[in-house]
Design a protein around this motif. Structure first.
Motif, mmCIF file in Angstrom:
data_model
loop_
_atom_site.group_PDB
_atom_site.id
_atom_site.type_symbol
_atom_site.label_atom_id
_atom_site.label_comp_id
_atom_site.label_asym_id
_atom_site.label_seq_id
_atom_site.Cartn_x
_atom_site.Cartn_y
_atom_site.Cartn_z
ATOM 1 N N LYS A 25 53.191 84.496 80.236
ATOM 2 C CA LYS A 25 54.221 84.990 79.327
ATOM 3 C C LYS A 25 55.297 83.954 79.037
ATOM 4 O O LYS A 25 56.137 84.153 78.151
ATOM 5 C CB LYS A 25 54.891 86.233 79.925
ATOM 6 C CG LYS A 25 53.960 87.419 80.136
ATOM 7 C CD LYS A 25 53.606 88.096 78.836
ATOM 8 C CE LYS A 25 52.837 89.382 79.095
ATOM 9 N NZ LYS A 25 52.524 90.076 77.824
ATOM 10 N N LYS A 74 57.119 81.032 77.418
ATOM 11 C CA LYS A 74 56.965 80.568 76.031
ATOM 12 C C LYS A 74 57.328 79.107 75.824
ATOM 13 O O LYS A 74 56.808 78.454 74.923
ATOM 14 C CB LYS A 74 57.843 81.419 75.099
ATOM 15 C CG LYS A 74 57.565 82.908 75.156
ATOM 16 C CD LYS A 74 56.156 83.243 74.705
ATOM 17 C CE LYS A 74 55.931 84.756 74.686
ATOM 18 N NZ LYS A 74 54.539 85.097 74.336
ATOM 19 N N GLU A 130 64.534 79.777 80.633
ATOM 20 C CA GLU A 130 63.632 80.930 80.632
ATOM 21 C C GLU A 130 63.271 81.362 82.058
ATOM 22 O O GLU A 130 63.246 82.555 82.378
ATOM 23 C CB GLU A 130 62.367 80.593 79.849
ATOM 24 C CG GLU A 130 61.385 81.750 79.719
ATOM 25 C CD GLU A 130 60.190 81.405 78.854
ATOM 26 O OE1 GLU A 130 59.428 82.332 78.525
ATOM 27 O OE2 GLU A 130 60.015 80.218 78.509
ATOM 28 N N SER A 166 65.878 84.264 71.550
ATOM 29 C CA SER A 166 64.641 85.024 71.742
ATOM 30 C C SER A 166 64.569 85.619 73.144
ATOM 31 O O SER A 166 63.984 86.685 73.342
ATOM 32 C CB SER A 166 63.414 84.140 71.483
ATOM 33 O OG SER A 166 63.289 83.124 72.464
ATOM 34 N N LEU A 167 65.170 84.954 74.128
ATOM 35 C CA LEU A 167 65.192 85.505 75.480
ATOM 36 C C LEU A 167 66.003 86.796 75.525
ATOM 37 O O LEU A 167 65.605 87.778 76.144
ATOM 38 C CB LEU A 167 65.805 84.491 76.453
ATOM 39 C CG LEU A 167 65.004 83.224 76.754
ATOM 40 C CD1 LEU A 167 65.797 82.329 77.713
ATOM 41 C CD2 LEU A 167 63.664 83.563 77.364
ATOM 42 N N ARG A 216 63.982 89.677 73.940
ATOM 43 C CA ARG A 216 62.590 89.833 74.354
ATOM 44 C C ARG A 216 62.391 91.221 74.984
ATOM 45 O O ARG A 216 63.277 91.757 75.627
ATOM 46 C CB ARG A 216 62.222 88.740 75.347
ATOM 47 C CG ARG A 216 60.769 88.728 75.779
ATOM 48 C CD ARG A 216 60.498 87.539 76.682
ATOM 49 N NE ARG A 216 60.556 86.266 75.976
ATOM 50 C CZ ARG A 216 60.411 85.073 76.540
ATOM 51 N NH1 ARG A 216 60.202 85.001 77.859
ATOM 52 N NH2 ARG A 216 60.465 83.983 75.839
ATOM 53 N N ASN A 217 61.187 91.780 74.802
ATOM 54 C CA ASN A 217 60.848 93.047 75.433
ATOM 55 C C ASN A 217 60.441 92.798 76.883
ATOM 56 O O ASN A 217 59.331 92.378 77.165
ATOM 57 C CB ASN A 217 59.693 93.727 74.670
ATOM 58 C CG ASN A 217 59.336 95.089 75.268
ATOM 59 O OD1 ASN A 217 59.909 95.511 76.268
ATOM 60 N ND2 ASN A 217 58.373 95.748 74.657
ATOM 61 N N TRP A 218 61.352 93.073 77.802
ATOM 62 C CA TRP A 218 61.130 92.728 79.222
ATOM 63 C C TRP A 218 60.299 93.766 79.960
ATOM 64 O O TRP A 218 60.003 93.597 81.147
ATOM 65 C CB TRP A 218 62.467 92.504 79.907
ATOM 66 C CG TRP A 218 63.108 91.254 79.428
ATOM 67 C CD1 TRP A 218 64.062 91.139 78.449
ATOM 68 C CD2 TRP A 218 62.826 89.916 79.851
ATOM 69 N NE1 TRP A 218 64.380 89.828 78.247
ATOM 70 C CE2 TRP A 218 63.651 89.056 79.097
ATOM 71 C CE3 TRP A 218 61.961 89.385 80.796
ATOM 72 C CZ2 TRP A 218 63.633 87.677 79.255
ATOM 73 C CZ3 TRP A 218 61.932 88.013 80.976
ATOM 74 C CH2 TRP A 218 62.757 87.172 80.205
ATOM 75 N N TYR A 277 57.150 92.312 81.582
ATOM 76 C CA TYR A 277 57.273 91.166 82.476
ATOM 77 C C TYR A 277 57.292 91.598 83.934
ATOM 78 O O TYR A 277 57.779 92.622 84.285
ATOM 79 C CB TYR A 277 58.541 90.356 82.133
ATOM 80 C CG TYR A 277 58.342 89.498 80.911
ATOM 81 C CD1 TYR A 277 58.146 88.137 81.026
ATOM 82 C CD2 TYR A 277 58.333 90.063 79.649
ATOM 83 C CE1 TYR A 277 57.959 87.341 79.901
ATOM 84 C CE2 TYR A 277 58.150 89.278 78.525
ATOM 85 C CZ TYR A 277 57.967 87.925 78.660
ATOM 86 O OH TYR A 277 57.787 87.137 77.531
#
Length: 241
Positions: A178, A180, A189, A232-233, A236-238, A241
């Motif tokens: 995951k 990026k 990240e 984007s972090l 992001r859809n966590w 993760y």
């Protein structure tokens, strides 16, 4: 085998690699070293392989086909470490900008439970501990870390730091597929992901010294990836993760 592995990515580091390896192996605590070598044309790999004969079962090399990015180098190293029994895994540069003596302090921060991740921080509490950087690069780095804190809400003063100790439990929880980013945004990240997963980050003050030998790999492309990637972090859809 030691309980700690130091991962050192290399590209054209023939002026530094032997000295950094010998310095790490001279420390009072035992560390193993994994070199992630990106097909340096200057013979870096040959130096490492020669030294491996003198440090069997302590010095290792993973050779790649070319310059594939800092982030992918560390991810390859993390996977390698998790296939073995290392409890603590470190990121460190080859050029002595990170003082190997500070490996002991990063280790202690994690081993004592102060953090699940320990960051060698140049900017703890707003203090700047950098030697021999041009003022433009220093300001760019310092304000980039402030920018990251504002955008992400992450309470880490040196979000772009590349001198880090991860406990095994953190790396086991992360989904490397995951990740990026491949440049210095990778460092942001990884720290942000660790906090989103509920892990604690401890910052250990260090003095960062710019390299004396060799050429820096920093570029404006790498900086832009870090600058724009932060947004984007945040969004992001966590859940995945």
């Amino acid at each position: 085998m030691a309980d700690s592995l130091v991962i050192i990515p290399t590209y054209n580091e023939n002026e530094n690699i032997e000295n950094i390896i010998r310095k790490v192996f001279s420390l009072e605590k035992e560390f193993d070293i994994l070199i992630i070598e990106d097909n340096s044309p200057d013979g870096t790999a040959d130096i490492v392989k020669r030294l491996m004969q003198g440090f069997p079962e302590r010095l290792f090399i993973k050779e790649r086909k070319g310059k594939l990015g800092l982030g992918t180098a560390y991810l390859d190293g993390f996977r390698w470490a998790l296939e073995r029994d290392y409890g603590y895994v470190f990121e460190m540069d080859a050029d002595f900008s990170h003082n190997p003596d500070d490996l002991l302090r990063l280790y202690e921060a994690c081993a004592s439970g102060k953090g699940d991740v320990a960051v060698g921080s140049r900017y703890v509490d707003g203090k700047i501990s950098v030697v021999n950087w041009p003022i433009k690069r220093l300001l760019m780095s310092y304000y980039a870390s402030k920018y990251v804190r504002v955008v992400t809400g992450m309470r880490v003063f040196d979000a772009t730091a590349g001198f880090v100790c991860y406990t095994r439990r953190v790396l086991e929880k992360m989904k490397f597929d995951k990740v990026k980013f491949v440049g210095y945004a990778f460092q942001i990240e990884m720290k942000y992901t660790a906090t989103k997963l509920g892990f604690k980050i401890a910052e250990v003050p260090i003095i960062f010294s710019d390299r004396i030998l060799g050429v820096s790999k920093m570029s404006m492309k790498i900086f832009k990836e870090a600058f724009f990637g932060v947004f984007s972090l945040r969004f992001r859809n966590w859940k995945n993760y």
